[in-house]
Enzyme design. Structure first.
Site, PDB file in Angstrom:
ATOM      1  N   CYS A   1      74.224  46.271  25.488  1.00  0.00           N
ATOM      2  CA  CYS A   1      75.467  45.760  25.966  1.00  0.00           C
ATOM      3  C   CYS A   1      75.430  46.381  27.399  1.00  0.00           C
ATOM      4  O   CYS A   1      74.762  46.897  27.814  1.00  0.00           O
ATOM      5  CB  CYS A   1      76.339  46.444  24.964  1.00  0.00           C
ATOM      6  SG  CYS A   1      76.190  45.957  23.111  1.00  0.00           S
TER       7      CYS A   1
ATOM      8  N   SER B   1      58.190  46.126  23.186  1.00  0.00           N
ATOM      9  CA  SER B   1      57.222  46.041  24.450  1.00  0.00           C
ATOM     10  C   SER B   1      56.507  47.472  24.098  1.00  0.00           C
ATOM     11  O   SER B   1      56.667  48.141  23.395  1.00  0.00           O
ATOM     12  CB  SER B   1      58.031  46.100  25.648  1.00  0.00           C
ATOM     13  OG  SER B   1      58.858  47.423  25.906  1.00  0.00           O
ATOM     14  N   GLY B   2      55.518  47.441  25.184  1.00  0.00           N
ATOM     15  CA  GLY B   2      54.669  48.735  24.977  1.00  0.00           C
ATOM     16  C   GLY B   2      54.977  49.739  25.982  1.00  0.00           C
ATOM     17  O   GLY B   2      53.939  50.695  26.440  1.00  0.00           O
TER      18      GLY B   2
END
Length: 617
Positions: free
Chosen positions: A2, A357-358
């Site tokens: 947000c 994600s990494g």
């Protein structure tokens, strides 16, 4: 995920138009809904991307007595555990949202609730009874939080700088010291912004405000190399903690996908996601021709785990994207991988709202090439004879070994100079030399901005570089890059490798387990997770998500942009008194040229805003 906004202090009831402007400026972060709440001496605003409990998680949110109100950005991955603990203490919850769990946790435990949170977050809670504000940011700095003090005493808080500027309550003043730091690092350090009167709440810090008095303090810190452990025990625990983190971060009321580069980190995450989804995991990979083409590796992982794989080959209009980046990032940002990150986020958002994600894996497990030099320094001496020997071996060796011997000679040279590993690390980062003449500060070390980032003496060896990367590079560059690029498209990214339990465990392990000079980078991750990778991935080293800056700068449209921002009448020349005298030497430093271009385009953008007060260096 947000966007949050808040104004508290005297005379705020007349500032509803300012709050409305702030919410509008954050609409990209929360395209699904927005809201505002008016309380005595406080206005709260929110834009929402609906991920958990779409109905019950509406914000700003008040608790049942209407004493406390919250505006919150992020995800609390263990919110169900917190809710169970609250219920065990007699607290009733009306929703299944993490927002309510967070708000009631603060009501129940006060600031101690921060020690219970596992997630990425930035939030602000207004206490109507005490007329006070409490705000905090997550431990590793995944989610941003900025604040400023208006002339009339109001405190302004927002997820992005553009919202604070949009309020019209301050006149942002460009900070020359921040420009100097940016030019060296390629990004503005994590403990400041490009403006002297707009501030960032650092990672793992909390803020309190009452009666015009503001205090900021750290509520958590990591430890480096503080425990001893058997290697096999460490491997087993890393396996358990990574799997637990991935499972935690898949909790959502919408589909969760994954970025898949074909690297070690993203391949690990995709492999661990599969057992926890009833549907095929959506994975996303983008190739950029000669720039980045990891598509074959990503394809191997996707086939191994039968994901619903989406890939795209893209060409980049660099000149156009530079203008877009100047708007998206709110301050100069010279990490050229922001462009591909922005484009892959745009691509993924067509298919889902949330991706894992990494990010953080290189800082946690030691995945950067610059660690090799520092590890070598710990393994060689400091004698002139040794340096001469290694240089001779480089001359006599076959081509395959020349680089190794040269690297050893460089390491010995650094040892002979007596460079602290932290100082050596900083000097090798970023744009390098040539900055002080631009600033017209002869004799400066170029690192005066770095004093706040010097590790304490108890941090030793390569951990002195790791300390900087965790405190400054990770939140200032990596998480800034990903947050702005993804949220520009209303896409939430989650980083399981930044799970607090995993981070605390790995960083406490001995350096000898986290870094080994005889092996490839990330030895602990390789031992723990290589069973999850297809054979094509096992031997891979980090490729990175960089860009061919030198060739980009030679493109006609980009070259024209550079010439324009470096002209004698440009805003850039105003801030860099030595620019004109250094023009001819700049071509030897492509990263510095790129930083100057990004800075110049950003200065041009803010120059058109009447609210900006320009301050020359």
């Amino acid at each position: 995920m947000c966007g949050i906004a808040l104004i508290c202090g005297p005379e705020v009831m007349s500032l509803e138009p300012a709050m409305a402007a702030m919410v509008t400026a954050l609409s990209h972060r929360g395209p699904d809904a927005d809201g505002q709440l008016r309380q005595r001496n406080c206005l709260l605003g929110h834009t929402r991307l609906q991920i958990i409990d779409p109905v019950g998680g509406v914000q700003p949110m008040e608790e049942p007595t209407d004493r406390l109100a919250i505006t919150f950005n992020g995800e609390i991955y263990n919110h169900r555990d917190i809710a169970r603990e609250l219920r065990s203490e007699g607290v009733s919850l009306r929703t299944t949202s993490d927002t309510e769990a967070l708000l009631l946790a603060y009501r129940q435990w006060g600031e101690d609730c921060l020690q219970k949170l596992n997630g990425q977050f930035a939030f602000a809670i207004w206490d109507q009874a005490e007329q006070s504000l409490f705000a905090a940011r997550d431990r590793m700095g995944e989610k941003p939080l900025f604040y400023a003090l208006a002339a009339n005493g109001q405190l302004i808080i927002a997820s992005e700088i553009k919202a604070i500027v949009a309020s019209g309550l301050i006149q942002p003043e460009v900070d020359p010291d921040a420009i100097a730091a940016y030019l060296h690092l390629n990004y503005v350090p994590a403990d400041r912004t490009i403006y002297s009167n707009v501030h960032v709440l650092p990672a793992a810090h909390q803020l309190r405000w009452r009666d015009g008095q503001l205090t900021v303090s750290r509520y958590w810190d990591f430890e480096l190399s503080t425990v001893s452990m058997d290697e096999q025990e460490a491997v087993q625990e890393v396996q358990r903690l990574i799997a637990q983190a991935v499972e935690r971060q898949m909790v959502a009321d919408t589909e969760v996908g994954a970025f898949l580069s074909g690297g070690l980190d993203s391949s690990t995450i995709v492999g661990l996601m599969t057992p926890h989804s009833e549907r095929r995991i959506k994975t996303f990979a983008v190739g950029f021709g000669d720039l980045i083409n990891e598509l074959p590796y990503a394809r191997d992982v996707a086939q191994t785990y039968q994901t619903e794989h989406h890939e795209l080959q893209m060409s980049i209009d660099v000149a156009e994207m530079l203008q877009v980046m100047a708007q998206v990032y709110d301050q100069p940002f010279g990490d050229s991988s922001n462009i591909p990150t922005y484009l892959i986020s745009q691509f993924a958002r067509r298919h889902c709202k949330v991706v894992l994600s990494g990010d953080g894996g290189d800082e946690l497990f030691g995945g950067y090439s610059w660690y090799r030099h520092l590890m070598l320094r710990q393994g060689v001496g400091d004698s002139l004879g040794q340096q001469v020997l290694y240089k001779a071996m480089a001359e006599l060796s076959m081509s395959g070994n020349k680089r190794t011997w040269r690297a050893r000679a460089t390491a010995v040279k650094a040892n002979r100079k007596g460079l602290d590993l932290w100082q050596d690390h900083l000097q090798r980062l970023g744009a390098g030399t040539g900055i002080d003449p631009l600033l017209n500060r002869p004799g400066s070390s170029g690192l005066s901005w770095a004093a706040n980032h010097r590790p304490v003496d108890d941090v030793r060896g390569i951990d002195r570089a790791v300390d900087f990367d965790l405190r400054c590079y990770l939140p200032g560059d990596i998480f800034t890059k990903v947050d702005r690029a993804a949220m520009a498209h209303g896409l939430e990214t989650r980083a399981p490798l930044m799970d607090v339990d995993l981070v605390q465990f790995v960083l406490r392990l001995p350096r000898s387990l986290r870094f080994q000079t005889t092996q490839s980078l990330k030895p602990l991750l390789r031992q723990s997770c290589q069973h999850l990778w297809p054979s094509s991935i096992v031997g891979r080293d980090k490729q990175g998500f960089g860009a061919p800056i030198r060739s980009w700068l030679q493109q006609p449209a980009v070259s024209q942009q550079f010439a324009a921002v470096c002209s004698s009448t440009s805003a850039l020349s105003t801030y860099l008194p030595g620019l004109q005298s250094q023009r001819e030497s700049l071509s030897r430093h492509p990263q510095l040229c790129w930083n100057l271009l990004c800075l110049g385009l950003w200065l041009e953008r803010i120059a058109s805003a009447a609210t900006i007060k320009k301050v020359a260096a």
